[in-house]
Design a protein around this motif. Structure first.
Motif, PDB file in Angstrom:
ATOM      1  N   UNK A  22       1.284  -0.800  -0.737  1.00 10.65           N
ATOM      2  CA  UNK A  22      -0.073  -0.454   0.061  1.00 10.65           C
ATOM      3  C   UNK A  22       1.028   0.775   0.398  1.00 10.65           C
ATOM      4  N   UNK A  23       1.000   1.796  -1.065  1.00  9.79           N
ATOM      5  CA  UNK A  23       1.797   3.058  -1.078  1.00  9.79           C
ATOM      6  C   UNK A  23       0.673   4.311  -1.299  1.00  9.79           C
ATOM      7  N   UNK A  24       0.652   4.961  -0.666  1.00 15.34           N
ATOM      8  CA  UNK A  24      -0.469   6.237  -1.370  1.00 15.34           C
ATOM      9  C   UNK A  24       1.231   7.698  -0.977  1.00 15.34           C
ATOM     10  N   UNK A  25       0.911   8.670  -1.704  1.00 15.37           N
ATOM     11  CA  UNK A  25       1.071   9.877  -1.285  1.00 15.37           C
ATOM     12  C   UNK A  25       0.526  11.560  -1.565  1.00 15.37           C
ATOM     13  N   UNK A  26       0.758  12.384  -1.202  1.00 18.83           N
ATOM     14  CA  UNK A  26      -0.661  13.386  -1.654  1.00 18.83           C
ATOM     15  C   UNK A  26       0.566  14.584  -0.928  1.00 18.83           C
ATOM     16  N   UNK A  27      -0.325  15.640  -2.310  1.00 16.49           N
ATOM     17  CA  UNK A  27       0.259  16.855  -1.869  1.00 16.49           C
ATOM     18  C   UNK A  27      -0.523  18.161  -1.204  1.00 16.49           C
ATOM     19  N   UNK A  28       0.688  19.186  -1.198  1.00  9.68           N
ATOM     20  CA  UNK A  28      -1.303  20.267  -0.430  1.00  9.68           C
ATOM     21  C   UNK A  28      -2.253  20.841  -1.237  1.00  9.68           C
ATOM     22  N   UNK A  29      -2.105  20.559  -2.755  1.00 11.71           N
ATOM     23  CA  UNK A  29      -2.861  21.168  -3.274  1.00 11.71           C
ATOM     24  C   UNK A  29      -4.061  19.606  -4.178  1.00 11.71           C
ATOM     25  N   UNK A  30      -3.941  18.802  -3.952  1.00 13.66           N
ATOM     26  CA  UNK A  30      -5.156  17.526  -3.762  1.00 13.66           C
ATOM     27  C   UNK A  30      -4.678  17.088  -4.857  1.00 13.66           C
ATOM     28  N   UNK A  31      -3.126  16.606  -5.213  1.00 14.15           N
ATOM     29  CA  UNK A  31      -2.770  15.584  -6.510  1.00 14.15           C
ATOM     30  C   UNK A  31      -2.777  14.598  -5.368  1.00 14.15           C
ATOM     31  N   UNK A  32      -3.018  12.980  -6.031  1.00 16.71           N
ATOM     32  CA  UNK A  32      -1.912  11.824  -5.296  1.00 16.71           C
ATOM     33  C   UNK A  32      -1.428  11.119  -5.877  1.00 16.71           C
ATOM     34  N   UNK A  33      -1.227  10.089  -6.167  1.00 20.58           N
ATOM     35  CA  UNK A  33      -0.595   9.199  -6.548  1.00 20.58           C
ATOM     36  C   UNK A  33      -1.008   7.554  -5.594  1.00 20.58           C
ATOM     37  N   UNK A  34      -1.632   6.760  -5.477  1.00 22.44           N
ATOM     38  CA  UNK A  34      -2.027   5.635  -5.389  1.00 22.44           C
ATOM     39  C   UNK A  34      -1.605   4.268  -5.272  1.00 22.44           C
ATOM     40  N   UNK A  35      -1.204   2.833  -4.924  1.00 27.43           N
ATOM     41  CA  UNK A  35      -0.831   1.156  -5.070  1.00 27.43           C
ATOM     42  C   UNK A  35      -1.174   0.789  -4.679  1.00 27.43           C
ATOM     43  N   UNK A  36      -1.881  -0.220  -4.619  1.00 22.99           N
ATOM     44  CA  UNK A  36      -1.723  -1.202  -3.829  1.00 22.99           C
ATOM     45  C   UNK A  36      -2.072  -2.573  -4.068  1.00 22.99           C
ATOM     46  N   UNK A  37      -2.053  -3.947  -3.755  1.00 23.44           N
ATOM     47  CA  UNK A  37      -1.949  -5.230  -3.760  1.00 23.44           C
ATOM     48  C   UNK A  37      -2.720  -6.052  -3.248  1.00 23.44           C
ATOM     49  N   UNK A  38      -3.322  -6.599  -3.025  1.00 17.77           N
ATOM     50  CA  UNK A  38      -4.590  -7.258  -2.201  1.00 17.77           C
ATOM     51  C   UNK A  38      -4.040  -8.587  -2.285  1.00 17.77           C
ATOM     52  N   UNK A  39      -4.116  -9.573  -1.091  1.00 15.62           N
ATOM     53  CA  UNK A  39      -3.878 -10.768  -1.069  1.00 15.62           C
ATOM     54  C   UNK A  39      -4.135 -12.208  -2.156  1.00 15.62           C
ATOM     55  N   UNK A  40      -5.389 -11.258  -3.138  1.00 15.32           N
ATOM     56  CA  UNK A  40      -5.762 -12.474  -3.626  1.00 15.32           C
ATOM     57  C   UNK A  40      -5.446 -11.893  -5.563  1.00 15.32           C
ATOM     58  N   UNK A  41      -4.515 -10.663  -5.754  1.00 16.47           N
ATOM     59  CA  UNK A  41      -4.096 -10.313  -6.239  1.00 16.47           C
ATOM     60  C   UNK A  41      -4.521  -9.871  -7.013  1.00 16.47           C
ATOM     61  N   UNK A  42      -5.071  -8.401  -7.164  1.00 16.68           N
ATOM     62  CA  UNK A  42      -6.219  -7.671  -7.232  1.00 16.68           C
ATOM     63  C   UNK A  42      -4.888  -6.142  -6.859  1.00 16.68           C
ATOM     64  N   UNK A  43      -5.408  -5.428  -8.164  1.00 13.83           N
ATOM     65  CA  UNK A  43      -3.624  -4.328  -8.312  1.00 13.83           C
ATOM     66  C   UNK A  43      -4.596  -2.972  -8.801  1.00 13.83           C
ATOM     67  N   UNK A  64      -7.048   6.060 -13.775  1.00 13.24           N
ATOM     68  CA  UNK A  64      -5.778   4.588 -13.332  1.00 13.24           C
ATOM     69  C   UNK A  64      -6.376   3.787 -13.794  1.00 13.24           C
ATOM     70  N   UNK A  65      -5.998   2.302 -13.026  1.00 18.36           N
ATOM     71  CA  UNK A  65      -6.224   1.294 -13.779  1.00 18.36           C
ATOM     72  C   UNK A  65      -6.707  -0.417 -12.416  1.00 18.36           C
ATOM     73  N   UNK A  66      -7.225  -1.048 -12.398  1.00 17.80           N
ATOM     74  CA  UNK A  66      -7.676  -2.115 -11.544  1.00 17.80           C
ATOM     75  C   UNK A  66      -7.540  -3.089 -12.464  1.00 17.80           C
ATOM     76  N   UNK A  67      -6.745  -4.300 -12.140  1.00 22.42           N
ATOM     77  CA  UNK A  67      -6.534  -5.474 -12.134  1.00 22.42           C
ATOM     78  C   UNK A  67      -6.614  -6.690 -11.719  1.00 22.42           C
TER      79      UNK A  67
END
Length: 94
Positions: A22-43, A64-67
């Motif tokens: 689980x990675x998540x980055x936010x800035x003071x303007x509301x911009x963001x980036x996130x990524x996480x991977x679940x135990x069942x393989x969802x990214x 974004x992208x979900x797999x």
């Protein structure tokens, strides 16, 4: 020794586990980036960034992208974006 589980029970147990990454980055303007991977393989990965709008302000554009691995054993991918041109999604199977 544990009790054997049905495939549905096993899948439900994996969904209850915390994210492996689980990675998540936010800035003071509301911009963001996130990524996480679940135990069942969802990214899931997503990015929101501000771009200038025609009216002089700014609009948050999301991409974004979900797999996930489906019951058919194939990887199902949904790519999406939302911004000035509306919402767009594309589904792929690998």
């Amino acid at each position: 020794m544990g009790v054997p589980r049905s495939p549905l029970e096993a899948a439900a147990a994996r969904r209850a586990l915390p994210a492996l990454q689980h990675e998540e980055i936010h800035d003071e303007f509301g911009q963001y980036a996130l990524r996480y991977v679940t135990a069942e393989g969802t990214v899931v990965s997503e990015r929101g960034r501000l771009i200038p709008s025609p009216s002089g302000g700014h609009v948050l554009v999301t991409e974004g992208e979900t797999s996930y691995i489906g019951d058919d054993g194939k990887t199902h991918i949904t790519k999406y974006s939302a911004g000035l041109d509306g919402y767009k999604a594309e589904e792929l199977t690998a």
